[in-house]
Design a protein around this motif. Structure first.
Motif, PDB file in Angstrom:
ATOM      1  N   LYS A 172      73.045  56.707  56.735  1.00  0.00           N
ATOM      2  CA  LYS A 172      71.936  55.766  56.829  1.00  0.00           C
ATOM      3  C   LYS A 172      70.902  56.043  55.736  1.00  0.00           C
ATOM      4  CE  LYS A 172      72.224  54.419  61.675  1.00  0.00           C
ATOM      5  NZ  LYS A 172      72.469  52.989  61.420  1.00  0.00           N
ATOM      6  N   VAL A 173      70.229  54.976  55.319  1.00  0.00           N
ATOM      7  CA  VAL A 173      69.281  55.089  54.206  1.00  0.00           C
ATOM      8  C   VAL A 173      67.918  54.536  54.586  1.00  0.00           C
ATOM      9  CG1 VAL A 173      71.073  55.015  52.423  1.00  0.00           C
ATOM     10  CG2 VAL A 173      70.057  52.870  53.255  1.00  0.00           C
ATOM     11  N   ASP A 174      66.921  54.900  53.781  1.00  0.00           N
ATOM     12  CA  ASP A 174      65.546  54.459  54.019  1.00  0.00           C
ATOM     13  C   ASP A 174      65.287  53.049  53.506  1.00  0.00           C
ATOM     14  OD1 ASP A 174      64.527  57.224  54.832  1.00  0.00           O
ATOM     15  OD2 ASP A 174      65.350  57.616  52.841  1.00  0.00           O
ATOM     16  N   ILE A 175      66.052  52.639  52.473  1.00  0.00           N
ATOM     17  CA  ILE A 175      65.819  51.359  51.806  1.00  0.00           C
ATOM     18  C   ILE A 175      67.152  50.689  51.489  1.00  0.00           C
ATOM     19  CG2 ILE A 175      64.948  50.247  49.691  1.00  0.00           C
ATOM     20  CD1 ILE A 175      62.894  52.571  49.512  1.00  0.00           C
ATOM     21  N   VAL A 176      67.254  49.399  51.791  1.00  0.00           N
ATOM     22  CA  VAL A 176      68.376  48.576  51.332  1.00  0.00           C
ATOM     23  C   VAL A 176      67.800  47.467  50.457  1.00  0.00           C
ATOM     24  CG1 VAL A 176      70.166  46.914  51.975  1.00  0.00           C
ATOM     25  CG2 VAL A 176      69.918  49.034  53.272  1.00  0.00           C
ATOM     26  N   THR A 177      68.368  47.299  49.272  1.00  0.00           N
ATOM     27  CA  THR A 177      67.997  46.192  48.393  1.00  0.00           C
ATOM     28  C   THR A 177      69.206  45.287  48.219  1.00  0.00           C
ATOM     29  OG1 THR A 177      68.582  47.489  46.425  1.00  0.00           O
ATOM     30  CG2 THR A 177      66.287  47.551  47.131  1.00  0.00           C
ATOM     31  N   VAL A 178      68.948  44.005  47.986  1.00  0.00           N
ATOM     32  CA  VAL A 178      70.073  43.092  47.751  1.00  0.00           C
ATOM     33  C   VAL A 178      69.603  41.840  47.016  1.00  0.00           C
ATOM     34  CG1 VAL A 178      69.851  42.017  50.053  1.00  0.00           C
ATOM     35  CG2 VAL A 178      72.012  41.847  48.797  1.00  0.00           C
ATOM     36  N   ASN A 179      70.353  41.510  45.977  1.00  0.00           N
ATOM     37  CA  ASN A 179      70.202  40.250  45.255  1.00  0.00           C
ATOM     38  C   ASN A 179      71.519  39.501  45.465  1.00  0.00           C
ATOM     39  OD1 ASN A 179      69.666  38.177  43.491  1.00  0.00           O
ATOM     40  ND2 ASN A 179      69.725  39.418  41.636  1.00  0.00           N
ATOM     41  N   PRO A 180      71.644  38.794  46.604  1.00  0.00           N
ATOM     42  CA  PRO A 180      72.939  38.247  47.001  1.00  0.00           C
ATOM     43  C   PRO A 180      73.253  36.919  46.319  1.00  0.00           C
ATOM     44  CG  PRO A 180      71.317  37.646  48.623  1.00  0.00           C
ATOM     45  CD  PRO A 180      70.586  38.471  47.573  1.00  0.00           C
ATOM     46  N   PRO A 181      74.481  36.433  46.501  1.00  0.00           N
ATOM     47  CA  PRO A 181      74.768  35.059  46.039  1.00  0.00           C
ATOM     48  C   PRO A 181      73.836  34.089  46.744  1.00  0.00           C
ATOM     49  CG  PRO A 181      76.792  36.221  46.654  1.00  0.00           C
ATOM     50  CD  PRO A 181      75.651  37.067  47.129  1.00  0.00           C
ATOM     51  N   TYR A 182      73.237  33.183  45.984  1.00  0.00           N
ATOM     52  CA  TYR A 182      72.222  32.286  46.540  1.00  0.00           C
ATOM     53  C   TYR A 182      72.801  31.024  47.172  1.00  0.00           C
ATOM     54  CZ  TYR A 182      68.880  34.942  43.649  1.00  0.00           C
ATOM     55  OH  TYR A 182      68.118  35.924  43.070  1.00  0.00           O
ATOM     56  N   LYS A 183      73.896  30.538  46.619  1.00  0.00           N
ATOM     57  CA  LYS A 183      74.345  29.188  46.972  1.00  0.00           C
ATOM     58  C   LYS A 183      75.221  29.209  48.217  1.00  0.00           C
ATOM     59  CE  LYS A 183      73.932  27.424  42.258  1.00  0.00           C
ATOM     60  NZ  LYS A 183      74.581  26.731  41.129  1.00  0.00           N
ATOM     61  N   LEU A 184      74.860  28.362  49.179  1.00  0.00           N
ATOM     62  CA  LEU A 184      75.573  28.259  50.439  1.00  0.00           C
ATOM     63  C   LEU A 184      77.038  27.941  50.194  1.00  0.00           C
ATOM     64  CD1 LEU A 184      74.946  28.273  53.531  1.00  0.00           C
ATOM     65  CD2 LEU A 184      74.765  25.787  53.352  1.00  0.00           C
ATOM     66  N   LYS A 185      77.903  28.606  50.935  1.00  0.00           N
ATOM     67  CA  LYS A 185      79.341  28.394  50.778  1.00  0.00           C
ATOM     68  C   LYS A 185      79.684  26.918  50.984  1.00  0.00           C
ATOM     69  CE  LYS A 185      83.796  30.250  52.252  1.00  0.00           C
ATOM     70  NZ  LYS A 185      84.467  31.220  53.143  1.00  0.00           N
ATOM     71  N   GLY A 186      80.439  26.353  50.046  1.00  0.00           N
ATOM     72  CA  GLY A 186      80.842  24.957  50.138  1.00  0.00           C
ATOM     73  C   GLY A 186      79.877  23.990  49.501  1.00  0.00           C
ATOM     74  N   SER A 187      78.766  24.500  48.939  1.00  0.00           N
ATOM     75  CA  SER A 187      77.800  23.609  48.305  1.00  0.00           C
ATOM     76  C   SER A 187      77.848  23.758  46.795  1.00  0.00           C
ATOM     77  CB  SER A 187      76.380  23.924  48.792  1.00  0.00           C
ATOM     78  OG  SER A 187      75.977  25.200  48.339  1.00  0.00           O
ATOM     79  N   GLY A 188      77.608  22.669  46.099  1.00  0.00           N
ATOM     80  CA  GLY A 188      77.530  22.723  44.641  1.00  0.00           C
ATOM     81  C   GLY A 188      78.892  22.818  43.981  1.00  0.00           C
ATOM     82  N   ILE A 189      78.874  22.823  42.659  1.00  0.00           N
ATOM     83  CA  ILE A 189      80.100  22.924  41.855  1.00  0.00           C
ATOM     84  C   ILE A 189      80.405  24.395  41.621  1.00  0.00           C
ATOM     85  CG2 ILE A 189      81.142  22.369  39.623  1.00  0.00           C
ATOM     86  CD1 ILE A 189      79.230  19.943  39.501  1.00  0.00           C
ATOM     87  N   ILE A 190      81.616  24.805  41.944  1.00  0.00           N
ATOM     88  CA  ILE A 190      82.023  26.194  41.779  1.00  0.00           C
ATOM     89  C   ILE A 190      82.395  26.448  40.320  1.00  0.00           C
ATOM     90  CG2 ILE A 190      83.620  28.002  42.499  1.00  0.00           C
ATOM     91  CD1 ILE A 190      81.732  27.094  44.691  1.00  0.00           C
ATOM     92  N   ASN A 191      81.821  27.487  39.734  1.00  0.00           N
ATOM     93  CA  ASN A 191      82.110  27.866  38.358  1.00  0.00           C
ATOM     94  C   ASN A 191      83.586  28.220  38.210  1.00  0.00           C
ATOM     95  OD1 ASN A 191      82.234  29.434  35.832  1.00  0.00           O
ATOM     96  ND2 ASN A 191      79.995  29.353  35.921  1.00  0.00           N
ATOM     97  N   SER A 192      84.208  27.739  37.149  1.00  0.00           N
ATOM     98  CA  SER A 192      85.628  28.022  36.924  1.00  0.00           C
ATOM     99  C   SER A 192      85.876  29.495  36.629  1.00  0.00           C
ATOM    100  CB  SER A 192      86.158  27.171  35.764  1.00  0.00           C
ATOM    101  OG  SER A 192      85.427  27.446  34.574  1.00  0.00           O
ATOM    102  N   ASN A 193      84.841  30.214  36.185  1.00  0.00           N
ATOM    103  CA  ASN A 193      84.934  31.650  35.976  1.00  0.00           C
ATOM    104  C   ASN A 193      84.680  32.331  37.313  1.00  0.00           C
ATOM    105  OD1 ASN A 193      84.269  34.400  35.479  1.00  0.00           O
ATOM    106  ND2 ASN A 193      83.711  33.899  33.366  1.00  0.00           N
ATOM    107  N   ASP A 194      85.720  32.914  37.915  1.00  0.00           N
ATOM    108  CA  ASP A 194      85.619  33.479  39.254  1.00  0.00           C
ATOM    109  C   ASP A 194      84.528  34.534  39.374  1.00  0.00           C
ATOM    110  OD1 ASP A 194      89.192  33.361  40.051  1.00  0.00           O
ATOM    111  OD2 ASP A 194      87.613  31.863  40.189  1.00  0.00           O
ATOM    112  N   LYS A 195      84.352  35.329  38.335  1.00  0.00           N
ATOM    113  CA  LYS A 195      83.339  36.382  38.383  1.00  0.00           C
ATOM    114  C   LYS A 195      81.951  35.762  38.551  1.00  0.00           C
ATOM    115  CE  LYS A 195      86.048  39.283  35.225  1.00  0.00           C
ATOM    116  NZ  LYS A 195      86.973  38.223  34.830  1.00  0.00           N
ATOM    117  N   ASN A 196      81.678  34.704  37.824  1.00  0.00           N
ATOM    118  CA  ASN A 196      80.396  34.029  37.947  1.00  0.00           C
ATOM    119  C   ASN A 196      80.250  33.350  39.302  1.00  0.00           C
ATOM    120  OD1 ASN A 196      79.713  34.836  35.393  1.00  0.00           O
ATOM    121  ND2 ASN A 196      80.125  32.866  34.427  1.00  0.00           N
ATOM    122  N   ALA A 197      81.342  32.768  39.803  1.00  0.00           N
ATOM    123  CA  ALA A 197      81.294  32.091  41.094  1.00  0.00           C
ATOM    124  C   ALA A 197      80.977  33.065  42.210  1.00  0.00           C
ATOM    125  CB  ALA A 197      82.630  31.394  41.356  1.00  0.00           C
ATOM    126  N   ILE A 198      81.602  34.233  42.187  1.00  0.00           N
ATOM    127  CA  ILE A 198      81.356  35.245  43.214  1.00  0.00           C
ATOM    128  C   ILE A 198      79.911  35.698  43.187  1.00  0.00           C
ATOM    129  CG2 ILE A 198      81.892  37.644  43.849  1.00  0.00           C
ATOM    130  CD1 ILE A 198      84.810  37.019  43.070  1.00  0.00           C
TER     131      ILE A 198
END
Length: 247
Positions: free
Chosen positions: A117-143
């Motif tokens: 267990k840790v004192d701090i968790v940070t996260v900059n997660p994927p912003y776009k809701l699953k199934g919304s918007g155009i998915i980037n053809s580059n999988d790394k960028n899409a993820i």
């Protein structure tokens, strides 16, 4: 020395922070101002232990290692290629005793429960809701941008498991997801405590939001001073210049 650590399709980028460099792909997802804002948002305490979820190539751990007094930082990332670059950046910067990276899926709760267990968790997660918007053809960028490998709830659920009793949770996301963020945090008893809105400039609506939560915290929410990225002439504001350490 440079050629020993980076591949032909990569760059070695100067963070302009205590001579720290980070390895990134030339044509894949690269860190932006959101990661820098999140790292600056963290209220650290001496010798705190930190886990950064969705760490990518490790920008947030590297900034925290230089701008805070935390003692131990672990980045967790599902993309093996990202972890390889981040781990080589650790070696290049000689930070083996302070930062490490793990290639694993944060949705694997059995694995998450096995971590200290840790004192701090940070996260900059994927912003776009699953199934919304155009998915980037580059999988790394899409993820990196879409909820393909993890959702907002996955991130908060993992954070709940990782945090000590009164541990702190720090996240940057989009304002249009704010209701989801508040509801999901409350569901997992990570109480929203502090919110700061980020604006492109004074004439535009906010496009990012910083959220601080406390594990098992009391119900009291405060709002921080807004942050404006650009002046109307397109230059960075004094706020951003200060965050980047340029004034």
């Amino acid at each position: 020395m440079k050629n020993k650590f980076i591949n032909i399709d990569e760059t070695l980028d100067d963070l302009q922070l205590n001579n720290i460099f980070i390895i990134q792909k030339k044509d894949a997802f690269r860190f932006g101002v959101d990661a820098v804002l999140l790292a600056n948002f963290v209220k650290d305490k001496r010798n705190a232990k930190v886990i950064d979820l969705c760490t990518g190539t490790g920008i947030i751990p590297f900034i925290l290692s230089q701008k805070t007094k935390v003692s131990d930082i672990t980045g967790i990332e599902i993309q093996e290629e990202m972890v390889d670059m981040a781990s080589r950046s650790v070696l290049f910067n000689r930070l083996e005793g302070k930062i490490r990276f793990i290639n694993h899926d944060l949705r694997d709760i059995k694995f998450v429960k096995g971590l200290e267990k840790v004192d701090i968790v940070t996260v900059n997660p994927p912003y776009k809701l699953k199934g919304s918007g155009i998915i980037n053809s580059n999988d790394k960028n899409a993820i990196a941008r879409h909820e393909i490998c993890c959702t907002l709830e996955d991130v908060v659920k993992a954070s709940k498991v990782l945090l000590t009793h009164n541990g702190k949770f720090y996240m940057i996301h989009r304002p249009d997801r704010l209701v989801d963020i508040m509801c999901i945090m409350r569901k997992y008893k990570i109480e929203p405590k502090f919110i700061t809105m980020i604006y492109p400039n004074v004439k535009k609506a906010p496009n990012m939001v910083l959220v601080e939560g406390q594990n098992n915290g009391g119900k009291f929410l405060r709002w921080g001073e807004p942050i404006y990225i650009h002046s109307l002439d397109g230059s960075y504001t004094d706020q951003i210049e200060k965050i980047y350490g340029r004034n």
